[in-house]
Design a protein around this motif. Structure first.
Motif, PDB file in Angstrom:
ATOM      1  N   GLY A  42       0.823  -1.196   0.000  1.00  0.00           N
ATOM      2  CA  GLY A  42       0.000   0.000   0.000  1.00  0.00           C
ATOM      3  C   GLY A  42       0.861   1.251   0.000  1.00  0.00           C
ATOM      4  O   GLY A  42       2.065   1.193   0.257  1.00  0.00           O
ATOM      5  N   VAL A  43       0.231   2.370  -0.294  1.00  0.00           N
ATOM      6  CA  VAL A  43       0.919   3.660  -0.342  1.00  0.00           C
ATOM      7  C   VAL A  43       0.334   4.538   0.753  1.00  0.00           C
ATOM      8  O   VAL A  43      -0.885   4.650   0.876  1.00  0.00           O
ATOM      9  CB  VAL A  43       0.749   4.314  -1.727  1.00  0.00           C
ATOM     10  N   VAL A  44       1.213   5.162   1.537  1.00  0.00           N
ATOM     11  CA  VAL A  44       0.813   6.054   2.613  1.00  0.00           C
ATOM     12  C   VAL A  44       1.340   7.453   2.262  1.00  0.00           C
ATOM     13  O   VAL A  44       2.535   7.611   1.991  1.00  0.00           O
ATOM     14  CB  VAL A  44       1.376   5.593   3.971  1.00  0.00           C
ATOM     15  N   LEU A  45       0.444   8.444   2.244  1.00  0.00           N
ATOM     16  CA  LEU A  45       0.795   9.793   1.801  1.00  0.00           C
ATOM     17  C   LEU A  45       0.944  10.763   2.975  1.00  0.00           C
ATOM     18  O   LEU A  45       0.180  10.690   3.937  1.00  0.00           O
ATOM     19  CB  LEU A  45      -0.268  10.308   0.837  1.00  0.00           C
ATOM     20  N   TYR A  46       1.899  11.688   2.842  1.00  0.00           N
ATOM     21  CA  TYR A  46       2.213  12.678   3.869  1.00  0.00           C
ATOM     22  C   TYR A  46       2.331  14.059   3.241  1.00  0.00           C
ATOM     23  O   TYR A  46       2.583  14.186   2.041  1.00  0.00           O
ATOM     24  CB  TYR A  46       3.554  12.336   4.543  1.00  0.00           C
ATOM     25  N   ASP A  47       2.238  15.087   4.081  1.00  0.00           N
ATOM     26  CA  ASP A  47       2.405  16.464   3.616  1.00  0.00           C
ATOM     27  C   ASP A  47       3.826  16.741   3.147  1.00  0.00           C
ATOM     28  O   ASP A  47       4.039  17.564   2.258  1.00  0.00           O
ATOM     29  CB  ASP A  47       2.055  17.466   4.724  1.00  0.00           C
ATOM     30  N   VAL A 111       0.799  32.462  -8.477  1.00  0.00           N
ATOM     31  CA  VAL A 111       0.913  31.051  -8.838  1.00  0.00           C
ATOM     32  C   VAL A 111       1.521  30.274  -7.678  1.00  0.00           C
ATOM     33  O   VAL A 111       2.510  30.703  -7.089  1.00  0.00           O
ATOM     34  CB  VAL A 111       1.791  30.870 -10.097  1.00  0.00           C
ATOM     35  N   LEU A 112       0.928  29.131  -7.375  1.00  0.00           N
ATOM     36  CA  LEU A 112       1.449  28.226  -6.357  1.00  0.00           C
ATOM     37  C   LEU A 112       2.296  27.156  -7.017  1.00  0.00           C
ATOM     38  O   LEU A 112       1.953  26.662  -8.093  1.00  0.00           O
ATOM     39  CB  LEU A 112       0.299  27.556  -5.606  1.00  0.00           C
ATOM     40  N   SER A 113       3.399  26.785  -6.361  1.00  0.00           N
ATOM     41  CA  SER A 113       4.273  25.746  -6.913  1.00  0.00           C
ATOM     42  C   SER A 113       5.082  25.100  -5.798  1.00  0.00           C
ATOM     43  O   SER A 113       5.462  25.755  -4.832  1.00  0.00           O
ATOM     44  CB  SER A 113       5.244  26.345  -7.936  1.00  0.00           C
ATOM     45  N   HIS A 114       5.334  23.811  -5.952  1.00  0.00           N
ATOM     46  CA  HIS A 114       6.336  23.140  -5.131  1.00  0.00           C
ATOM     47  C   HIS A 114       7.685  23.704  -5.568  1.00  0.00           C
ATOM     48  O   HIS A 114       7.835  24.101  -6.732  1.00  0.00           O
ATOM     49  CB  HIS A 114       6.261  21.621  -5.378  1.00  0.00           C
ATOM     50  N   PRO A 115       8.689  23.750  -4.702  1.00  0.00           N
ATOM     51  CA  PRO A 115       9.994  24.295  -5.112  1.00  0.00           C
ATOM     52  C   PRO A 115      10.633  23.580  -6.306  1.00  0.00           C
ATOM     53  O   PRO A 115      11.306  24.214  -7.119  1.00  0.00           O
ATOM     54  CB  PRO A 115      10.859  24.129  -3.859  1.00  0.00           C
ATOM     55  N   ALA A 116      10.424  22.266  -6.449  1.00  0.00           N
ATOM     56  CA  ALA A 116      11.109  21.519  -7.512  1.00  0.00           C
ATOM     57  C   ALA A 116      10.785  22.010  -8.924  1.00  0.00           C
ATOM     58  O   ALA A 116      11.700  22.276  -9.700  1.00  0.00           O
ATOM     59  CB  ALA A 116      10.828  20.025  -7.373  1.00  0.00           C
ATOM     60  N   PRO A 117       9.510  22.166  -9.325  1.00  0.00           N
ATOM     61  CA  PRO A 117       9.240  22.569 -10.707  1.00  0.00           C
ATOM     62  C   PRO A 117       9.101  24.076 -10.914  1.00  0.00           C
ATOM     63  O   PRO A 117       8.695  24.514 -11.987  1.00  0.00           O
ATOM     64  CB  PRO A 117       7.909  21.868 -11.010  1.00  0.00           C
ATOM     65  N   VAL A 118       9.433  24.877  -9.931  1.00  0.00           N
ATOM     66  CA  VAL A 118       9.230  26.323 -10.047  1.00  0.00           C
ATOM     67  C   VAL A 118      10.007  26.922 -11.228  1.00  0.00           C
ATOM     68  O   VAL A 118       9.604  27.929 -11.797  1.00  0.00           O
ATOM     69  CB  VAL A 118       9.552  27.039  -8.708  1.00  0.00           C
ATOM     70  N   GLY A 119      11.076  26.266 -11.639  1.00  0.00           N
ATOM     71  CA  GLY A 119      11.857  26.740 -12.777  1.00  0.00           C
ATOM     72  C   GLY A 119      11.078  26.794 -14.078  1.00  0.00           C
ATOM     73  O   GLY A 119      11.463  27.489 -15.013  1.00  0.00           O
ATOM     74  N   ASP A 127       3.814  36.227  -9.227  1.00  0.00           N
ATOM     75  CA  ASP A 127       4.018  36.210  -7.787  1.00  0.00           C
ATOM     76  C   ASP A 127       3.919  34.735  -7.395  1.00  0.00           C
ATOM     77  O   ASP A 127       2.826  34.171  -7.335  1.00  0.00           O
ATOM     78  CB  ASP A 127       2.927  37.040  -7.092  1.00  0.00           C
ATOM     79  N   ILE A 128       5.062  34.094  -7.162  1.00  0.00           N
ATOM     80  CA  ILE A 128       5.098  32.652  -6.912  1.00  0.00           C
ATOM     81  C   ILE A 128       5.146  32.399  -5.411  1.00  0.00           C
ATOM     82  O   ILE A 128       5.984  32.948  -4.702  1.00  0.00           O
ATOM     83  CB  ILE A 128       6.319  32.006  -7.601  1.00  0.00           C
ATOM     84  N   ARG A 129       4.237  31.539  -4.958  1.00  0.00           N
ATOM     85  CA  ARG A 129       4.189  31.116  -3.555  1.00  0.00           C
ATOM     86  C   ARG A 129       4.479  29.624  -3.512  1.00  0.00           C
ATOM     87  O   ARG A 129       3.903  28.858  -4.280  1.00  0.00           O
ATOM     88  CB  ARG A 129       2.822  31.396  -2.936  1.00  0.00           C
ATOM     89  N   LEU A 130       5.358  29.220  -2.604  1.00  0.00           N
ATOM     90  CA  LEU A 130       5.754  27.817  -2.525  1.00  0.00           C
ATOM     91  C   LEU A 130       4.840  27.026  -1.591  1.00  0.00           C
ATOM     92  O   LEU A 130       4.403  27.535  -0.559  1.00  0.00           O
ATOM     93  CB  LEU A 130       7.202  27.708  -2.055  1.00  0.00           C
ATOM     94  N   VAL A 131       4.566  25.777  -1.993  1.00  0.00           N
ATOM     95  CA  VAL A 131       3.734  24.855  -1.222  1.00  0.00           C
ATOM     96  C   VAL A 131       4.478  23.517  -1.095  1.00  0.00           C
ATOM     97  O   VAL A 131       5.546  23.341  -1.668  1.00  0.00           O
ATOM     98  CB  VAL A 131       2.347  24.655  -1.875  1.00  0.00           C
ATOM     99  N   THR A 132       3.881  22.570  -0.376  1.00  0.00           N
ATOM    100  CA  THR A 132       4.578  21.327  -0.046  1.00  0.00           C
ATOM    101  C   THR A 132       4.608  20.268  -1.149  1.00  0.00           C
ATOM    102  O   THR A 132       5.434  19.367  -1.101  1.00  0.00           O
ATOM    103  CB  THR A 132       3.979  20.687   1.221  1.00  0.00           C
ATOM    104  N   SER A 133       3.703  20.338  -2.124  1.00  0.00           N
ATOM    105  CA  SER A 133       3.721  19.367  -3.227  1.00  0.00           C
ATOM    106  C   SER A 133       2.947  19.921  -4.414  1.00  0.00           C
ATOM    107  O   SER A 133       2.188  20.884  -4.289  1.00  0.00           O
ATOM    108  CB  SER A 133       3.106  18.026  -2.796  1.00  0.00           C
ATOM    109  N   ASN A 134       3.116  19.268  -5.557  1.00  0.00           N
ATOM    110  CA  ASN A 134       2.376  19.662  -6.761  1.00  0.00           C
ATOM    111  C   ASN A 134       0.872  19.484  -6.555  1.00  0.00           C
ATOM    112  O   ASN A 134       0.071  20.311  -6.974  1.00  0.00           O
ATOM    113  CB  ASN A 134       2.820  18.815  -7.960  1.00  0.00           C
TER     114      ASN A 134
END
Length: 184
Positions: A42-47, A111-119, A127-134
């Motif tokens: 199974g898969v367990v998801l987290y913030d 725009v909201l974005s996870h840090p990884a794809p912000v490029g 105006d980019i705001r970072l969040v915990t996941s896509n």
């Protein structure tokens, strides 16, 4: 070896990774279980992946951590947990389509974005705001937290967001971290 059938694995392995549902990590976790023929897994998801480490260590004999190689603090997860877990393997697979999606507001300003794809959008003047996941970006955008977000096509569709731009899938690396003493 190619063409060799994979035997059934009845072990109940839990793959702990980044959520909420719709992340590339969730897709990679399901892929990992399927490729290794875990029937009871199974898969367990987290913030955050940092929180997922705690979940793995709470049940170390039947759990692994799945990370994405572009997760901003994967290096910290590896080195802060050397006494309890280690990197076991890595694999490659394409992500969901990465998209810029939004609500009906035009023009797009926030725009909201996870840090990884912000490029993908950082040179556009948003105006980019970072969040915990896509997927978290899609949930928050749909709730009115921004005009648009960088997310997966799966999360955009699940949150009724409109496609603005499709960047396509990204060939991505995913890592499996195993508590010491655990065999797969």
């Amino acid at each position: 070896m190619k063409g060799t059938p994979v035997s059934s694995n009845d072990r109940n392995l839990k793959v702990h990774t980044l959520g909420p549902t719709g992340t590339n990590c969730e897709a990679a976790a399901h892929h990992y279980l399927q490729q290794r023929n875990y029937k009871q897994g199974g898969v367990v998801l987290y913030d955050t992946l940092e929180s997922a480490v705690d979940g793995v260590m709470a049940d170390p004999h039947d759990s692994v951590l799945l990370g994405c190689v572009v997760y901003p603090k994967l290096n910290e997860i590896v080195f802060r947990n050397l006494k309890s877990m280690s990197l076991h393997e890595c694999f490659m697979m394409p992500t969901h389509h990465m998209v810029l999606a939004g609500r009906d507001r035009i023009p797009v300003r926030k725009v909201l974005s996870h840090p990884a794809p912000v490029g993908l959008i950082e040179d556009r003047g948003y105006d980019i705001r970072l969040v915990t996941s896509n997927a978290a970006a899609a949930v928050e955008c749909a709730a009115g937290g921004a005009d648009a977000c960088i997310t997966t096509d799966v999360a955009a569709e699940a949150n009724d967001l409109k496609l603005i731009e499709d960047f396509g899938p990204v060939h991505m690396g995913f890592s499996i971290h195993v508590p010491h003493g655990t065999t797969l």
